[in-house]
Design a protein around this motif. Structure first.
Motif, PDB file in Angstrom:
ATOM      1  N   TYR A  39      25.785 -12.468  98.058  1.00  0.00           N
ATOM      2  CA  TYR A  39      27.227 -12.334  97.789  1.00  0.00           C
ATOM      3  C   TYR A  39      27.654 -10.880  97.672  1.00  0.00           C
ATOM      4  O   TYR A  39      28.670 -10.468  98.203  1.00  0.00           O
ATOM      5  CB  TYR A  39      27.623 -13.085  96.509  1.00  0.00           C
ATOM      6  CG  TYR A  39      27.390 -14.566  96.553  1.00  0.00           C
ATOM      7  CD1 TYR A  39      26.904 -15.205  97.701  1.00  0.00           C
ATOM      8  CD2 TYR A  39      27.649 -15.348  95.434  1.00  0.00           C
ATOM      9  CE1 TYR A  39      26.680 -16.568  97.724  1.00  0.00           C
ATOM     10  CE2 TYR A  39      27.432 -16.724  95.455  1.00  0.00           C
ATOM     11  CZ  TYR A  39      26.946 -17.326  96.592  1.00  0.00           C
ATOM     12  OH  TYR A  39      26.736 -18.669  96.609  1.00  0.00           O
ATOM     13  N   ARG A  40      26.841 -10.096  96.938  1.00  0.00           N
ATOM     14  CA  ARG A  40      27.216  -8.700  96.711  1.00  0.00           C
ATOM     15  C   ARG A  40      27.188  -7.917  98.031  1.00  0.00           C
ATOM     16  O   ARG A  40      28.144  -7.201  98.351  1.00  0.00           O
ATOM     17  CB  ARG A  40      26.262  -8.072  95.688  1.00  0.00           C
ATOM     18  CG  ARG A  40      26.533  -6.612  95.413  1.00  0.00           C
ATOM     19  CD  ARG A  40      25.549  -6.045  94.391  1.00  0.00           C
ATOM     20  NE  ARG A  40      25.747  -6.644  93.061  1.00  0.00           N
ATOM     21  CZ  ARG A  40      26.596  -6.160  92.152  1.00  0.00           C
ATOM     22  NH1 ARG A  40      27.317  -5.079  92.432  1.00  0.00           N
ATOM     23  NH2 ARG A  40      26.714  -6.718  90.968  1.00  0.00           N
ATOM     24  N   THR A  41      26.116  -8.092  98.804  1.00  0.00           N
ATOM     25  CA  THR A  41      26.000  -7.389 100.084  1.00  0.00           C
ATOM     26  C   THR A  41      27.120  -7.804 101.028  1.00  0.00           C
ATOM     27  O   THR A  41      27.708  -6.982 101.738  1.00  0.00           O
ATOM     28  CB  THR A  41      24.630  -7.689 100.734  1.00  0.00           C
ATOM     29  OG1 THR A  41      23.607  -7.346  99.815  1.00  0.00           O
ATOM     30  CG2 THR A  41      24.441  -6.887 102.022  1.00  0.00           C
ATOM     31  N   GLU A  75      30.328  -6.149  99.853  1.00  0.00           N
ATOM     32  CA  GLU A  75      30.243  -4.694 100.036  1.00  0.00           C
ATOM     33  C   GLU A  75      30.393  -4.314 101.510  1.00  0.00           C
ATOM     34  O   GLU A  75      30.998  -3.287 101.834  1.00  0.00           O
ATOM     35  CB  GLU A  75      28.910  -4.164  99.483  1.00  0.00           C
ATOM     36  CG  GLU A  75      28.899  -4.099  97.964  1.00  0.00           C
ATOM     37  CD  GLU A  75      27.551  -3.703  97.383  1.00  0.00           C
ATOM     38  OE1 GLU A  75      27.496  -3.517  96.152  1.00  0.00           O
ATOM     39  OE2 GLU A  75      26.556  -3.598  98.137  1.00  0.00           O
ATOM     40  N   GLU A 113      38.221  -9.174  89.827  1.00  0.00           N
ATOM     41  CA  GLU A 113      37.098  -9.189  88.858  1.00  0.00           C
ATOM     42  C   GLU A 113      37.394 -10.015  87.634  1.00  0.00           C
ATOM     43  O   GLU A 113      38.402 -10.613  87.460  1.00  0.00           O
ATOM     44  CB  GLU A 113      36.694  -7.798  88.433  1.00  0.00           C
ATOM     45  CG  GLU A 113      36.129  -6.980  89.582  1.00  0.00           C
ATOM     46  CD  GLU A 113      34.757  -7.490  90.047  1.00  0.00           C
ATOM     47  OE1 GLU A 113      34.426  -7.316  91.231  1.00  0.00           O
ATOM     48  OE2 GLU A 113      34.057  -8.096  89.235  1.00  0.00           O
TER      49      GLU A 113
END
Ligand code: MN
Length: 130
Positions: free
Chosen positions: A108-110, A113, A130
């Protein structure tokens, strides 16, 4: 915030990608094959296209070549969605004109990003998020 076109024939991956993007404040367009995706790209000029490689009919690499050869479409950044991010495949993905790739299954983060890095700073982050 950006408009992101997702061209993906796997309903689970489509649902997950659209959820992540919309949750981050982006607008999504969705197509399950290349022809429908290219029609949406022509109509909406998305900033980013997420392109599955293995699609029914025209594959994602051929679709990317068409997009990058079309003066009306080539401004969209194309990221391949690929489960086989090995060296030879990355070369093929770049050769087809993709701006990068996102490996499946999604981290998810990659994932987010990569999208953010492809956008101008003003469009990359949702100040309410957020
Ligand atoms: Mn597929």
């Amino acid at each position: 915030m950006a408009t992101v076109l997702i061209i993906e024939d796997n309903p689970h991956n489509m649902k997950l990608a659209s959820f992540l993007l919309e949750n981050a404040g982006h607008t999504t367009l969705q197509a399950s094959d290349a022809q429908a995706g290219i029609a949406l790209a022509r109509a909406h000029r998305p900033e980013i296209i997420l392109m599955d490689i293995q699609l029914p009919g025209m594959d994602g690499l051929a679709a990317t070549q068409l997009i990058k050869a079309d003066a009306d479409l080539r401004h969209s950044k194309v990221f391949a969605l690929t489960a086989f991010a090995m060296k030879g495949d990355e070369d093929k993905i770049r050769a087809a004109g993709c701006d990068g790739y996102i490996a499946k299954p999604f981290n998810y983060r990659t994932f987010l990003e990569t999208i953010a890095a492809a956008l101008p700073a003003s469009a990359a982050a949702d100040p309410q998020g957020e």
